[in-house]
Design a protein around this motif. Structure first.
Motif, PDB file in Angstrom:
ATOM      1  N   GLY A 237       0.858  -1.458  -0.050  1.00 24.87           N
ATOM      2  CA  GLY A 237      -0.147  -0.072  -0.040  1.00 24.87           C
ATOM      3  C   GLY A 237       0.878   1.343  -0.067  1.00 24.87           C
ATOM      4  O   GLY A 237       2.073   1.352  -0.673  1.00 24.87           O
ATOM      5  N   GLN A 241       4.348   2.366  -1.703  1.00 20.50           N
ATOM      6  CA  GLN A 241       4.396   3.448  -2.799  1.00 20.50           C
ATOM      7  C   GLN A 241       5.597   4.435  -2.508  1.00 20.50           C
ATOM      8  O   GLN A 241       6.291   4.906  -3.667  1.00 20.50           O
ATOM      9  CB  GLN A 241       3.287   3.850  -2.842  1.00 20.50           C
ATOM     10  N   THR A 287      -7.650   2.717  -3.865  1.00 17.74           N
ATOM     11  CA  THR A 287      -6.682   1.418  -3.816  1.00 17.74           C
ATOM     12  C   THR A 287      -6.587   1.167  -2.303  1.00 17.74           C
ATOM     13  O   THR A 287      -5.390   0.789  -1.965  1.00 17.74           O
ATOM     14  CB  THR A 287      -5.210   2.033  -4.384  1.00 17.74           C
ATOM     15  N   ILE A 292      -8.771  -3.688  -2.844  1.00 17.42           N
ATOM     16  CA  ILE A 292      -8.158  -4.532  -4.079  1.00 17.42           C
ATOM     17  C   ILE A 292      -8.009  -6.072  -3.586  1.00 17.42           C
ATOM     18  O   ILE A 292      -7.529  -6.983  -4.531  1.00 17.42           O
ATOM     19  CB  ILE A 292      -6.795  -4.059  -4.033  1.00 17.42           C
ATOM     20  N   THR A 396      -0.449  -2.566  -7.410  1.00 16.88           N
ATOM     21  CA  THR A 396      -0.337  -2.207  -6.228  1.00 16.88           C
ATOM     22  C   THR A 396       1.018  -1.950  -5.945  1.00 16.88           C
ATOM     23  O   THR A 396       1.990  -2.465  -6.746  1.00 16.88           O
ATOM     24  CB  THR A 396      -0.911  -3.152  -5.161  1.00 16.88           C
TER      25      THR A 396
END
Length: 489
Positions: A237, A241, A287, A292, A396
């Motif tokens: 997540g 990122q 997201t 997801i 992701t």
């Protein structure tokens, strides 16, 4: 200051002779058995110039043949050869070699990725007496060293600093910690590239089956399968990122990432510019984890059960050690009564359980700056499974022990699965400042709880067993020719 003659005499306690290190060497034994023989592995590309400087200093105070540059020599080959030599010498009645094997310790200098590489190799080689490992913090996060009391600031590289560290290694205590196996499997696309992740995108600790062995029966037809291991955490997540953005910037402009403090400042800036600062404050992120993927956990009874996750959770962390993102503990110190009512246990590092924590956004992550701050405690389990939903997102971000990657998610099926399970244990070396706690250590506090209520919580087949027998980090795994080990820092 200690005189050179006295220093050299004391350093002999760590010395290993050439006849053990270099095949076919003449058997010249020192007058006495070293009390703490060490093998030193250094990522010379970690910490800017510090890695190279540290390598030079260790080679100047020890036998140069017991100090290895990971940019030139792979640890699986080193350990395989040395343990083969020790075994042969022991069969010939060499008591000196036997004593070396029984008291050998390893020092690894680099980032968390480098340390994890060594731990994976030791696990895979199934050594007769696996050596415990001390970690020198040369990376950005340095979560592994910090967890066991070695600090998180880059060390000094002069002779006196090296001697002081060696003294700490000699006095350190062994601590077992859990290791975790990870399997990722997805259906191969009908058209296009056969490798869903580019070779340089793979974290070193996650290996494609076809890059390990062409004869591995677990490389299922029509599927891409990856396996690996970790010791600190797996996350997915927003945090992954931000980490991916940081590593991408460092690849493009390595000259800007030579200073540890500047690196940490850049990390914070990226967290504010990746869209996660205020995400999920007023509405769920597109997201978020629950949208997801379906998350399942296996508790001690061995039954899979769905884990309910709020739609506001944008990042999930499966945590083994009490150090994440530079030393924070997302699990925190919980309120005792509420904690026990939920059937949870203290977060020991050797209990076969992994802690699962969620975060809503970067602002939620800032609670870790507070003395008793923590994330949303979701569960403890000895296995976790992520089943990704069809068409929810095209990708992701994931991260293992500091190494992030961008994970494509096929839009036309629901076959992408990530499963984490308990693998075994490795031995670490810990100083008196160790933050990790063992369930078998009498000195560990029995009350691992906070009495202040500040909490805001919410069966293997034969093929599966075969998959879990090793990580693939040792001689069966080869880096791509283009791989730069500086990215392990």
């Amino acid at each position: 200051m200690m005189g050179d003659s006295m220093l050299n005499h004391i350093l002999s306690e760590y010395y290993i002779p050439n006849y053990i290190l270099v095949p076919e060497s003449e058997a010249k034994k020192p007058p006495c058995v070293p009390s703490c023989p060490v093998l030193v592995f250094i990522n010379s590309k970690s910490g800017g110039q510090l890695g190279g400087n540290l390598l030079s200093t260790y080679r100047s105070v020890l036998n140069p043949n017991q100090v290895f540059d990971l940019g030139e020599t792979k640890p699986d080959k080193v350990l395989h050869q040395i343990y083969a030599t020790l075994g042969s010498l022991k069969q010939r009645g060499d008591d000196f070699a036997s004593a070396i094997e029984n008291s050998l310790r390893i020092i690894v200098a680099g980032g968390d990725g480098t340390a994890g590489w060594l731990l994976g190799v030791i696990s895979d080689l199934k050594l007769p007496h696996p050596p415990p490992v001390a970690t020198v913090p040369l990376g950005t996060g340095n979560n592994l060293p910090f967890s066991f009391g070695w600090g998180k600031k880059n060390p000094g590289t002069d002779r006196q600093s090296v001697f002081s560290f060696l003294e700490q290694v000699k006095n350190a205590t062994e601590m077992k910690i859990d290791s975790w196996h990870i399997i990722m499997r997805m259906r191969a696309p009908k058209e296009g590239s056969c490798d869903p992740i580019g070779p340089l995108e793979l974290p070193h600790s996650l290996h494609a089956f076809h890059r390990i062995s062409q004869t591995d029966k677990l490389g299922m037809d029509g599927y891409h399968t990856f396996r690996g291991g970790f010791w600190n955490y797996f996350s997915m997540g927003m945090d992954a990122q931000v980490s991916y953005a940081f590593h991408s910037e460092r690849k493009l402009h390595p000259e800007k990432f030579r200073n540890q403090l500047i690196n940490q400042g850049t990390y914070i800036k990226l967290g504010c510019t990746q869209g996660w600062m205020f995400g999920s404050l007023f509405r769920p992120s597109p997201t978020n984890i629950a949208q997801i993927a379906k998350v399942k956990v296996m508790r001690k009874q061995g039954q899979w059960e769905d884990l309910k996750i709020s739609r506001s959770i944008g990042s999930i962390v499966c945590l083994n050690l009490p150090s994440f993102s530079g030393g924070f503990n997302p699990w925190g110190t919980p309120y005792r009564k509420k904690f026990l009512d939920r059937g949870l246990t203290p977060p020991f590092v050797d209990d076969g359980l992994i802690e699962i924590v969620g975060f809503r956004n970067v602002l939620h992550g800032l609670v870790l700056l507070a003395p008793n701050g923590h994330g949303t405690r979701l569960a403890q389990a000895n296995a976790v499974r992520f089943e990704f939903k069809k068409g929810a997102a095209n990708h992701t971000f994931m991260r293992i022990d500091g190494e992030p990657w961008k994970q494509p998610l096929p839009a036309d099926d629901e076959t992408v699965v990530v499963e984490i399970s308990h693998f075994g244990q490795v031995s670490m070396l810990a100083t008196p400042l160790c933050r990790s706690r063992s369930m078998h250590d009498p000195s560990s506090p029995t009350a691992c709880y906070n009495e202040d209520n500040n909490s805001s919580d919410e069966g293997d087949s034969p093929d599966d067993l075969e998959e879990k027998r090793k990580f693939g980090a040792a001689d069966s795994f080869k880096f791509p020719d283009e791989f730069d080990i500086s990215y392990l820092s």
